[in-house]
Design a protein around this motif. Sequence first.
Motif, mmCIF file in Angstrom:
data_model
loop_
_atom_site.group_PDB
_atom_site.id
_atom_site.type_symbol
_atom_site.label_atom_id
_atom_site.label_comp_id
_atom_site.label_asym_id
_atom_site.label_seq_id
_atom_site.Cartn_x
_atom_site.Cartn_y
_atom_site.Cartn_z
ATOM 1 N N UNK A 20 49.330 34.984 82.492
ATOM 2 C CA UNK A 20 49.840 36.323 82.788
ATOM 3 C C UNK A 20 50.775 36.308 83.975
ATOM 4 N N UNK A 21 50.404 35.531 85.000
ATOM 5 C CA UNK A 21 51.268 35.380 86.169
ATOM 6 C C UNK A 21 52.609 34.804 85.774
ATOM 7 N N UNK A 22 52.562 33.822 84.909
ATOM 8 C CA UNK A 22 53.788 33.180 84.430
ATOM 9 C C UNK A 22 54.656 34.195 83.694
ATOM 10 N N UNK A 23 53.983 35.027 82.887
ATOM 11 C CA UNK A 23 54.699 36.037 82.115
ATOM 12 C C UNK A 23 55.389 37.035 83.054
ATOM 13 N N UNK A 24 54.669 37.498 84.101
ATOM 14 C CA UNK A 24 55.246 38.448 85.055
ATOM 15 C C UNK A 24 56.434 37.831 85.770
ATOM 16 N N UNK A 25 56.265 36.576 86.204
ATOM 17 C CA UNK A 25 57.354 35.888 86.896
ATOM 18 C C UNK A 25 58.581 35.806 85.999
ATOM 19 N N UNK A 26 58.334 35.495 84.722
ATOM 20 C CA UNK A 26 59.444 35.384 83.779
ATOM 21 C C UNK A 26 60.200 36.698 83.676
ATOM 22 N N UNK A 27 59.460 37.811 83.635
ATOM 23 C CA UNK A 27 60.091 39.120 83.557
ATOM 24 C C UNK A 27 60.911 39.446 84.797
ATOM 25 N N UNK A 28 60.324 39.175 85.976
ATOM 26 C CA UNK A 28 61.031 39.431 87.230
ATOM 27 C C UNK A 28 62.278 38.560 87.320
ATOM 28 N N UNK A 29 62.123 37.337 86.817
ATOM 29 C CA UNK A 29 63.217 36.362 86.854
ATOM 30 C C UNK A 29 64.443 36.895 86.102
ATOM 31 N N UNK A 30 64.207 37.374 84.869
ATOM 32 C CA UNK A 30 65.332 37.882 84.087
ATOM 33 C C UNK A 30 65.934 39.098 84.785
ATOM 34 N N UNK A 31 65.077 39.912 85.364
ATOM 35 C CA UNK A 31 65.543 41.115 86.039
ATOM 36 C C UNK A 31 66.453 40.751 87.219
ATOM 37 N N UNK A 32 65.986 39.842 88.063
ATOM 38 C CA UNK A 32 66.759 39.497 89.257
ATOM 39 C C UNK A 32 67.959 38.632 88.884
ATOM 40 N N UNK A 33 67.849 37.926 87.777
ATOM 41 C CA UNK A 33 68.941 37.047 87.351
ATOM 42 C C UNK A 33 70.216 37.829 87.073
ATOM 43 N N UNK A 34 70.074 39.080 86.623
ATOM 44 C CA UNK A 34 71.247 39.894 86.326
ATOM 45 C C UNK A 34 72.040 40.199 87.581
ATOM 46 N N UNK A 35 71.336 40.229 88.700
ATOM 47 C CA UNK A 35 71.954 40.748 89.910
ATOM 48 C C UNK A 35 72.397 39.652 90.881
ATOM 49 N N UNK A 36 71.527 38.654 91.022
ATOM 50 C CA UNK A 36 71.741 37.708 92.119
ATOM 51 C C UNK A 36 73.003 36.873 91.927
ATOM 52 N N UNK A 37 73.515 36.808 90.697
ATOM 53 C CA UNK A 37 74.682 35.963 90.455
ATOM 54 C C UNK A 37 75.972 36.523 91.073
ATOM 55 N N UNK A 38 76.097 37.857 91.090
ATOM 56 C CA UNK A 38 77.381 38.448 91.503
ATOM 57 C C UNK A 38 77.459 38.641 93.018
ATOM 58 N N UNK A 39 78.558 38.169 93.661
ATOM 59 C CA UNK A 39 78.718 38.332 95.116
ATOM 60 C C UNK A 39 79.309 39.705 95.420
ATOM 61 N N UNK A 40 78.498 40.727 95.254
ATOM 62 C CA UNK A 40 79.016 42.095 95.359
ATOM 63 C C UNK A 40 78.561 42.758 96.649
ATOM 64 N N UNK A 41 79.511 43.492 97.288
ATOM 65 C CA UNK A 41 79.149 44.265 98.469
ATOM 66 C C UNK A 41 79.506 45.728 98.213
ATOM 67 N N UNK A 42 78.735 46.613 98.809
ATOM 68 C CA UNK A 42 79.081 48.031 98.744
ATOM 69 C C UNK A 42 79.378 48.508 100.157
ATOM 70 N N UNK A 43 80.535 49.145 100.303
ATOM 71 C CA UNK A 43 80.908 49.660 101.623
ATOM 72 C C UNK A 43 80.914 51.186 101.527
ATOM 73 N N UNK A 44 80.015 51.801 102.260
ATOM 74 C CA UNK A 44 79.953 53.268 102.245
ATOM 75 C C UNK A 44 80.628 53.800 103.495
ATOM 76 N N UNK A 45 81.536 54.742 103.282
ATOM 77 C CA UNK A 45 82.211 55.348 104.434
ATOM 78 C C UNK A 45 81.346 56.465 105.006
ATOM 79 N N UNK A 46 81.705 56.842 106.230
ATOM 80 C CA UNK A 46 81.005 57.971 106.837
ATOM 81 C C UNK A 46 81.346 59.234 106.046
ATOM 82 N N UNK A 47 80.479 60.215 106.049
ATOM 83 C CA UNK A 47 80.684 61.424 105.248
ATOM 84 C C UNK A 47 81.930 62.193 105.687
ATOM 85 N N UNK A 48 82.256 62.087 106.969
ATOM 86 C CA UNK A 48 83.404 62.862 107.451
ATOM 87 C C UNK A 48 84.715 62.074 107.389
ATOM 88 N N UNK A 49 84.714 60.905 106.743
ATOM 89 C CA UNK A 49 85.933 60.113 106.653
ATOM 90 C C UNK A 49 86.957 60.816 105.769
#
Lengths: 217, 302
Positions: free
Chosen positions: B42-71
Amino acid sequence: MINFGNVSKRYPNSYDALKNITFTIETGEMVFVTGHSGAGKSTLLKLIAAIERPTSGSIIVNGQNVAALKGAAISILRRNLGLVFQDQKILFDRSVFDNVLLPLQISGFDPKTATGRVRAALDKVGLLDKEKARPITLSGGEQQRLCIARAVVNRPSILIADEPTGNLDTDYARDIMDMFRSFHQVGVTVLIATHDAELLGGAQQRILTLDHGKLAA
Amino acid sequence: MSAWFLHHSYALTLALTRLVRTPFSSLLSIAVMGIALSLPAGGYMLLGNLQTFSGHISGAPQLSLFLALDASRDEAAQIGSRLKQHPQVASFQFVPKDSALQQLKQGNGLADVVGSLAQNPLPDAFVINAKSTVPEVLESLRAEMQKWPKAEHVQLDSAWARRLDALLSLGRVAVLMLAALLSFALVAVTFNTIRLQILTRRDEIEVSKLIGATNGFIRRPFLYFGAIQGVAGGIAAWLIIALGTYLINGALADLALLYAFDSRLHHLSSEDSMSLLLFSAGLGWLGAWLSVANHLWQIEPK
């Protein structure tokens, strides 16, 4: 067929069961081994089936040195021997039929052939009508006949029996002995250990007498 | 029919008969094996699920830059030109606050909530793809942008995914250790089951040996028994995990509605399920083998 050459057996407690035994039994012979209790009769029979190992000497059975056999070779040797044990070793958790079937299952007979052979063996000892019975319900004589059926179901060339009439009254004992004689008459080599002198009275067969582990002349 | 085939069918029949004749203790053993196996599997199964989930994201070198609200728009444009000239930036996309709000309205079923807001709470933002995927470079880029005027918050999207990855590899080690320990326990369980069987069948084994049974003949029914019990334990573990995923998925379904992401747990793949069954069969077999070998060695003529 069976050849003992200077065989000695000393048990770990340094008790000498057999001392320097030499004899030969030819194919088709019927031989009695007698002697007082503790003379080494059982040990001698056990050596032939590789249940015990000799301390020294050679034991040739069917051309093989039994003393040197190992593992599966011992199993093959025993399948060619018919053994009737002193303590019978009947399995009480199964029917008469299944007790006799066991050696055939071990040898790998298909169920149909095995069934035929079991019935034939039970018929020979007169237990065919009790094949479904539990061994515990059999009389002493019947239990002994069950043991003989189990010993001969594989059609061995050598039949070895240790005190087969041990606890039986004279009539039953004579019955059993006649049974062994009939196997002898169809060419089986028969070796019987007994302390029952009465049984030997009318016997014309060869007798090996053991006395304190030595062969008496 | 060959003797080999007869011997094996005989042993298999015997093993199944013994299993069925003692239903209560068989079921208990199978349940124990199932529970013990379901933990690492079961632990292996959970890890596998988390793995696929994080795999979608960790590959891309993406940054988000949020400006101040009054910009203001000009200030946003200034940041845009800075990004255009920056050597480490591969591409970037400007997300004005209005379209971000629009997206939120459409995407997440939150239209009512968003519609009830008096003013737009979202800032202007840039989604930036960096050239490098090296964590240190990305981190220094993030720190640099953080100092730009009107940059309220710069976030490295992949950072948490990487942390999750590190945690996952730690989890894998833990699951492996658990599997090793519980495997040992399973071998011990089978060893004892078979030992008890041998004790109650002492006479049968002795007589069989005396009338010419090989060690293989004696061993075979016990090995089959161990392997069958092992497979049954594996199946029990599989069912326990299936029940677990079913229950968890029921709870996750609500979350999925709220957050609009695919949060369903997936059961072990068919390859992994097969491996689980083979592995548990192997453990049962090993336990039985050790038990019988130990006994046969004891009754061997010396």
